[in-house]
Design an enzyme around this catalytic site. Structure first.
Site, PDB file in Angstrom:
ATOM      1  N   GLU A 132       0.913  -0.958   0.200  1.00  0.00           N
ATOM      2  CA  GLU A 132       0.156   0.362   0.281  1.00  0.00           C
ATOM      3  C   GLU A 132       1.095   1.354   0.055  1.00  0.00           C
ATOM      4  OE1 GLU A 132      -3.309  -0.356  -0.966  1.00  0.00           O
ATOM      5  OE2 GLU A 132      -3.533  -2.426  -0.344  1.00  0.00           O
ATOM      6  N   HIS A 182      -5.385  -6.469 -10.784  1.00  0.00           N
ATOM      7  CA  HIS A 182      -5.137  -7.282  -9.247  1.00  0.00           C
ATOM      8  C   HIS A 182      -4.633  -8.470 -10.834  1.00  0.00           C
ATOM      9  CE1 HIS A 182      -6.708  -4.445  -6.324  1.00  0.00           C
ATOM     10  NE2 HIS A 182      -5.705  -4.622  -6.354  1.00  0.00           N
TER      11      HIS A 182
HETATM   12 ZN   LIG Z   1      -2.454  -2.195  -4.582  1.00  0.00          ZN
END
Ligand SMILES: [Zn+2]
Ligand SMILES: [Ca+2]
Ligand SMILES: [Ca+2]
Ligand SMILES: [Ca+2]
Length: 734
Positions: free
Chosen positions: A330, A417
C-alpha cells in the site's frame, strides 16, 4: 525542487527556432538538465510525436552520475491537458539529445476542442458510474484523452463518496467522450490491496517513538511517521501513546499490538526506499506518512489514499491487514505514483499493482522480521480469503485462480490485480529464475526458455529505474519490456548478463520480442561489416578489416578502384557502395565446405554483365558469388568443379540476406532464410576467393554490400538460423 516551466509551441519546436525560456547557464558551465532537455525537445519534436498546438511543461528530472539527464514533461494540446501525452527526454552528458520516451503512436489529431456534450451531462454520466453513496461531484474538466488512439476531446469528472459497503472511501475518476458522451474510462483513486490479517506478525521488533509526557507512536527518524487507531470507526484517529514504550502484547486484546506492526512496516518501508533507491520518503523531501489501524469493523482490506495508509482488521476483526507485504504494497503505491502516474486501468493498472507487490515483497525481505520471513507470497500472514491461503503468488500468479501468469490479449481487461500477475511473475523470474526455486515452482509460458535469476537486489534496482525514467502513464507490458531493458542497459550495460535475463524473463511470461542481443554463429573465417572496421580516405574505402579474428582483411590502395562508405542506408546502417568499377583485394579465403551470407543489393538494372560480390583475381580460377541479373544469383567454381548454379531469388535490387551453403554434396541457396534452390554438386577442392566487387577485373559489382560472413563449414540448421536471425534483426530484413 521547484519546477521549471518550458512551454514550447510545437510548430516552432519542430523547426527548432524558439529559444528556451529557461535561464541560460553561465558561460562554460554545462546546461541544467531541464534546459538541455527543453532544448532537445525543440529540436526533436518528431521523437515525441509533437503536433502543432502541443506545449510541454517540465516536471521531475534525474541526473545520472555521468551527467546524463532524464526530464519528464507533461503535454498540453491547444491549452488542454493530454492524458497519455507525458514524455521523458533523455540527454547525454553535456546535454545532447539521446532519446525520448513517449506513449503516443502518432501526433495528436483532434478535430475540435469545442465539446458537443455539455459539462452538466458529463457530470450526470459520471454520477451514474458511481456505485455507492456520493458525497460530492467535482466540476468536469475538459482534456484530450490520448491513452489510446490519435486523441479525443473528453471530460474528466471526479465523484467522491463511499462504496456499497459504506466504509470504503472512493474517489472515482470518470472520463467521458466530449463528442458522444460515452464513458471512455473510470478508475478509483483509492487503491486497495487484496490482503489478509493477524497479530504481531513481525514478532518482537524495535520501534522508533517519541516522548513528551508519555511515549507516542511518532517516529522522528523516519520522517515523523505517525501511527494511530481508528478504534473500529471510520473518521477520528488517535495517535498511540504508552507509559513504558513497550507496545502491544502480541494479541488483539491490546490495540497497540497491531499499531506496532504498522509502525514497524512504515519505518522499514521508509528505510528501504531511502537506503536502496536514494528516495527520502514518498515525496523525496524526507516526509513520513500516517498509518491508521483498526479501521471500521470486519473491514477486509487496506488502502492507500494518496496521503496515508489505512488498515482494516479483516474477517471477524481477527486478521488485521498490518503484515509487512500488505503495508509495503500500500505504501509502495505512494512511491510508484510519485515516480510515474500509471493509469489505474488496463495493463498500466496491472503494472501499477505489480509494482506494489514488488515493493511489498522487497519490504518483507528487507525487514528480516523473526515472525514473518521473506517470500514471494502476498498476504500469507493475513487471511483475506478466509481460507488460510495467500492473496497472490508471484512465482505462479495463476495459482489464485484469477491472476494471469502469462500475458495474453485478455490481460488488459482482466482487472488490475489479475493483470498484475504478469508483472509479478516477470519480477520473480528475473530475481529467482524459473522452475524449482526455494520459494516455489515458477512455470515458463509457452515454449520460452528457462530463466536463471539475477537476484532480488538487481531486479529491484531495474524496476525502480524503469519506473523512474522509462514508464509513462499508459505504459503497457510491451512498453514495460522496453523500459526495463533501457534501465538495465543503464545499470549493467546493453547485452550484459542482466540485460539478457530481463529479455528472457519477459519472454518467459509471454511478453515476447526478438532477441535484442542476437549475434551470428561463431566460427566464421571472414566477417566484414560496414559498421565496423572500415577505414576510409576522403569517404573512399582503403581497408575493410575482418572481424572474424582470422585476419582475412580486404584493402584497396588505388584510389580510382576504392568503393565508397555510405552512412544510414539500410535500417540506419552503413553500406560499402561499389559503382561498377571498384573492387577490394581480399586475403584469400579457401573453404572446402562453406556457408556464406551476404546482405546487399544489386543496383544494375541491365541483365548483363553479372556483378561479382566475391570473386578471384590473378592466378585464381573462375570462382564467384554474384548477382546474375536483376532477379537471380549465381555461384560457380570452375577451379574446383562447381558448375554455374543460377538461382531465381526474386528482385536483387532490394536489400536481402543471400546465403549459400555447401556440405560436399548439395549446394543450397537461401534468401532471408528461405530455401530457393538445392543442387547436387561434387567439388574437387577448395573454393578460392580473393576479391570483393569483381572477378579478374570484369563483372564489376554495381551495388551495395552491408555485411559478409563466410564459414568454413556447412552450418547446422540451428546455426544458420542464428546467423540469419542476427542479420534480419540488424537490417530489418523480411
Ligand atoms: Zn494495490
Ligand atoms: Ca506499554
Ligand atoms: Ca512472509
Ligand atoms: Ca509475503
Amino acid at each position: 525542487m521547484r519546477r521549471t516551466l518550458a512551454s514550447i509551441g510545437a510548430a516552432l519546436l519542430v523547426a527548432g527556432l524558439l529559444t528556451s525560456t529557461t535561464t541560460a547557464p553561465a558561460a562554460g558551465a554545462p546546461p541544467s538538465p531541464v534546459a538541455a532537455a527543453a532544448k532537445a525537445l525543440q529540436q526533436h519534436g518528431p521523437a515525441v510525436q509533437a503536433a502543432t498546438g502541443d506545449a510541454f511543461a517540465a516536471g521531475r528530472s534525474v541526473v545520472d552520475a555521468d551527467g546524463g539527464g532524464h526530464v519528464r514533461f507533461t503535454r498540453t494540446h491547444r491549452g488542454l491537458a493530454v492524458r497519455g501525452g507525458d514524455v521523458v527526454v533523455h540527454t547525454a552528458p553535456g546535454g545532447a539529445f539521446e532519446s525520448a520516451t513517449s506513449g503516443l503512436a502518432a501526433p495528436l489529431a483532434v478535430p475540435t476542442v469545442t465539446p458537443a456534450v455539455p459539462a452538466a451531462d458529463a457530470a450526470a454520466t459520471a454520477r451514474k458510474a458511481f456505485a455507492g453513496q456520493i458525497t460530492s461531484t467535482g466540476t468536469p474538466t475538459l482534456l484530450i484523452d490520448a491513452t489510446t488512439g490519435p486523441g479525443r476531446l473528453a471530460w474528466e469528472t471526479v465523484v467522491r463518496g463511499m462504496t456499497l459497503d459504506k466504509q470504503t472511501p472512493s474517489v472515482l475518476h470518470v472520463v467521458t467522450d466530449a463528442g458522444s458522451g460515452t464513458v471512455i474510462e473510470a478508475w478509483d483513486e483509492i487503491e486497495t490491496v487484496l490482503g489478509t490479517g493477524n497479530t504481531f506478525y513481525a514478532g518482537t521488533v524495535p520501534l522508533d517513538t517519541t516522548f513528551t509526557t508519555s511515549y507516542a507512536m511518532i517516529d522522528p527518524s523516519h520522517g515523523n511517521n505517525r501511527t494511530c487507531t481508528m478504534n473500529h470507526g471510520t473518521s477520528a484517529c488517535i495517535t498511540f501513546t504508552d507509559a513504558d514504550n513497550i507496545w502491544g502484547n502480541g494479541t488483539l486484546a491490546d490495540q497497540a499490538t497491531v499499531g506496532a506492526d504498522a509502525h514497524f512496516t512504515a519505518a522499514v518501508t521508509y528505510d528501504y526506499f531511502k537506503n536502496v533507491h536514494g528516495r527520502a520518503g514518498i515525496t523525496g523531501s524526507g516526509a513520513g506518512i500516517v498509518s491508521r489501524v483498526h479501521y471500521g469493523s470486519n473491514f477486509n482490506n487496506a488502502f492507500w489514499d494518496g496521503t496515508q495508509i489505512t488498515y482494516g482488521d479483516g474477517i471477524g476483526n481477527a486478521k488485521p491487514f498490518t503484515s509487512l507485504d500488505v503495508g509495503g504494497h500500500e505504501i509502495g503505491h505512494g512511491y510508484t505514483n510519485a515516480l510515474v502516474a500509471l493509469t489505474y486501468t488496463g495493463e498500466s493498472g496491472g503494472i501499477n499493482e505489480a509494482s506494489s507487490d514488488i515493493w511489498g515483497t522487497a519490504v518483507e525481505f528487507t525487514a528480516a522480521a523473526p515472525g514473518d520471513p521473506g517470500d514471494y507470497l502476498i498476504g500469507e500472514e493475513i487471511d483475506m480469503l478466509g481460507t488460510g491461503e495467500p492473496v497472490r503468488y508471484m512465482f505462479d500468479p495463476a495459482l489464485d485462480g484469477v491472476a494471469h501468469s502469462c500475458w495474453s490479449p485478455a490481460t488488459a481487461g482482466a482487472g488490475n490485480h489479475a493483470a498484475a500477475g504478469v508483472g509479478d511473475h516477470f519480477f520473480f523470474d528475473l530475481a529467482e529464475g524459473t522452475g524449482f526455486t526455494p520459494y516455489g515452482y515458477s512455470p515458463v509460458c509457452g515454449t520460452a526458455a528457462p530463466v536463471i535469476g539475477i537476484g532480488r537486489a538487481k531486479a529491484e534496482k531495474i524496476w525502480y529505474r524503469a519506473l523512474n525514467l522509462y514508464f509513462v502513464s499508459n505504459t503497457t507490458y510491451a512498453g514495460a519490456r522496453v523500459g526495463t531493458l533501457a534501465a538495465t542497459a543503464d545499470l549493467y550495460g546493453r547485452c550484459s548478463a542482466e540485460y539478457r535475463t530481463v529479455h528472457a524473463a519477459w519472454n518467459a511470461v509471454n511478453v515476447l520480442a526478438d532477441d535484442p542481443c542476437a549475434a551470428p554463429a561463431t566460427g566464421s573465417m571472414l566477417w566484414l561489416r560496414a559498421d565496423a572496421g572500415v577505414a576510409t580516405s576522403g569517404g573512399l574505402v582503403t581497408n575493410w578489416l575482418d572481424q572474424s579474428g582470422t585476419a582475412h582483411h580486404a584493402s584497396q590502395a588505388v584510389a580510382a578502384l576504392q568503393p565508397t562508405l555510405v552512412a544510414g542506408v539500410v535500417n540506419g546502417k552503413p553500406v560499402v557502395r561499389f559503382g561498377g568499377a571498384q573492387s577490394l583485394n581480399l586475403t584469400t579465403v579457401n573453404p572446402t565446405r562453406f556457408t556464406v551470407f551476404v546482405v546487399g543489393k544489386n543496383s544494375r538494372t541491365a541483365s548483363t554483365p553479372p556483378g561479382a560480390i566475391l570473386g578471384g583475381i590473378g592466378a585464381n580460377p573462375n570462382n564467384q558469388l554474384r548477382w546474375e541479373n536483376p532477379t537471380q544469383s549465381g555461384v560457380l567454381g570452375t577451379g574446383n568443379g562447381i558448375p554455374l548454379t543460377v538461382t531465381t531469388v526474386g528482385s536483387t535490387g532490394a536489400f536481402h540476406a543471400l546465403s549459400v551453403r555447401y556440405d560436399g554434396a548439395t549446394l543450397r541457396v537461401y534468401r532471408d532464410g528461405v530455401l530457393k534452390s538445392s543442387t547436387a554438386v561434387v567439388s574437387t577442392g577448395p573454393w578460392l576467393l580473393n576479391n570483393i566487387g569483381s572477378y579478374l577485373a570484369t563483372n564489376y559489382l554495381l551495388g551495395d554490400v552491408a555485411e559478409i560472413l563466410v564459414y568454413p563449414s556447412a552450418l547446422t540448421e540451428g546455426n544458420r538460423s542464428t546467423t540469419n536471425n542476427y542479420l534480419r534483426l540488424k537490417y530489418a530484413l523480411p
